[in-house]
Design an enzyme around this catalytic site. Sequence first.
Site, PDB file in Angstrom:
ATOM      1  N   LYS A 193      42.319  42.959  42.271  1.00 48.92           N
ATOM      2  CA  LYS A 193      42.293  44.157  41.417  1.00 48.92           C
ATOM      3  C   LYS A 193      42.103  45.419  42.265  1.00 48.92           C
ATOM      4  O   LYS A 193      42.771  46.428  42.043  1.00 48.92           O
ATOM      5  CB  LYS A 193      41.188  44.032  40.370  1.00 48.92           C
ATOM      6  CG  LYS A 193      41.499  42.992  39.310  1.00 48.92           C
ATOM      7  CD  LYS A 193      40.332  42.808  38.346  1.00 48.92           C
ATOM      8  CE  LYS A 193      40.634  41.740  37.318  1.00 48.92           C
ATOM      9  NZ  LYS A 193      39.527  41.574  36.339  1.00 48.92           N
ATOM     10  N   ALA A 233      36.576  44.535  39.999  1.00 50.83           N
ATOM     11  CA  ALA A 233      35.503  43.610  39.637  1.00 50.83           C
ATOM     12  C   ALA A 233      36.016  42.585  38.642  1.00 50.83           C
ATOM     13  O   ALA A 233      36.977  42.833  37.909  1.00 50.83           O
ATOM     14  CB  ALA A 233      34.320  44.371  39.046  1.00 50.83           C
ATOM     15  N   ASP A 234      35.355  41.449  38.620  1.00 52.21           N
ATOM     16  CA  ASP A 234      35.676  40.425  37.642  1.00 52.21           C
ATOM     17  C   ASP A 234      34.410  39.620  37.364  1.00 52.21           C
ATOM     18  O   ASP A 234      33.579  39.429  38.259  1.00 52.21           O
ATOM     19  CB  ASP A 234      36.786  39.497  38.129  1.00 52.21           C
ATOM     20  CG  ASP A 234      37.366  38.690  36.996  1.00 52.21           C
ATOM     21  OD1 ASP A 234      38.083  39.272  36.161  1.00 52.21           O
ATOM     22  OD2 ASP A 234      37.081  37.481  36.921  1.00 52.21           O
ATOM     23  N   THR A 235      34.276  39.160  36.125  1.00 46.41           N
ATOM     24  CA  THR A 235      33.134  38.356  35.719  1.00 46.41           C
ATOM     25  C   THR A 235      33.627  37.099  35.030  1.00 46.41           C
ATOM     26  O   THR A 235      34.533  37.161  34.204  1.00 46.41           O
ATOM     27  CB  THR A 235      32.224  39.146  34.749  1.00 46.41           C
ATOM     28  OG1 THR A 235      31.788  40.349  35.390  1.00 46.41           O
ATOM     29  CG2 THR A 235      31.005  38.327  34.328  1.00 46.41           C
ATOM     30  N   GLY A 290      32.139  39.236  40.712  1.00 50.09           N
ATOM     31  CA  GLY A 290      32.609  39.636  42.026  1.00 50.09           C
ATOM     32  C   GLY A 290      32.964  41.107  41.995  1.00 50.09           C
ATOM     33  O   GLY A 290      33.559  41.586  41.021  1.00 50.09           O
TER      34      GLY A 290
END
Length: 191
Positions: free
Chosen positions: A51, A68-70, A105
């Site tokens: 991203k 970001a990623d969750t 992240g």
Amino acid sequence: MQLVLASGSPRRNELLQLLDRPFQVVRPQVPEQQQSGEHARDYVLRLAAEKAEAGAQLSGSDAAVIGADTVVVCDNEVLEKPTDEQDFKRMMAKLSGRAHQALTGVALHHNGATGRVLVSTTVHFKILTDDDISAYWQTGEPQDKAGGYGIQGRAGKFVTHIEGSYLAVVGLPLYETEQLIQAAERSYDER
């Protein structure tokens, strides 16, 4: 140094504003698909970096781009956004009365390099009744949330306690994000 958030998430936008730094938003399209055999930690870090790097393609050359990623992980299974009500009910039944991990992240791409950080938080849920689960689905809140819930919303009443970063579960851990930005600023100043 121009700061850019590569995300369409209103939650991440609101959280990044708390760092009191001007930033722009771009919305890159990055497929969110776990690869065969890919560990959840590697998956969330890869997505964050992809991203950020895709956002850099949409931004100026001096931009420091945050991605970001969750994901939610229970019994080594990554629980993505629910595909439908049945998938949601399956996830909630799995999380009911148990602990699970919320992994976030964060990546910052600047000047051809990408710094990354992973934040893991353990979330404990109360035992959920069928009525709890059905009523929560009817709110419309779970449909676009990893693991089928938003800790900052109505699902907060399901959480007995957490171990780790609340803001990481929401979607953007501020301390770790600030550290990535400061490292990029040092790199920018040394040029």
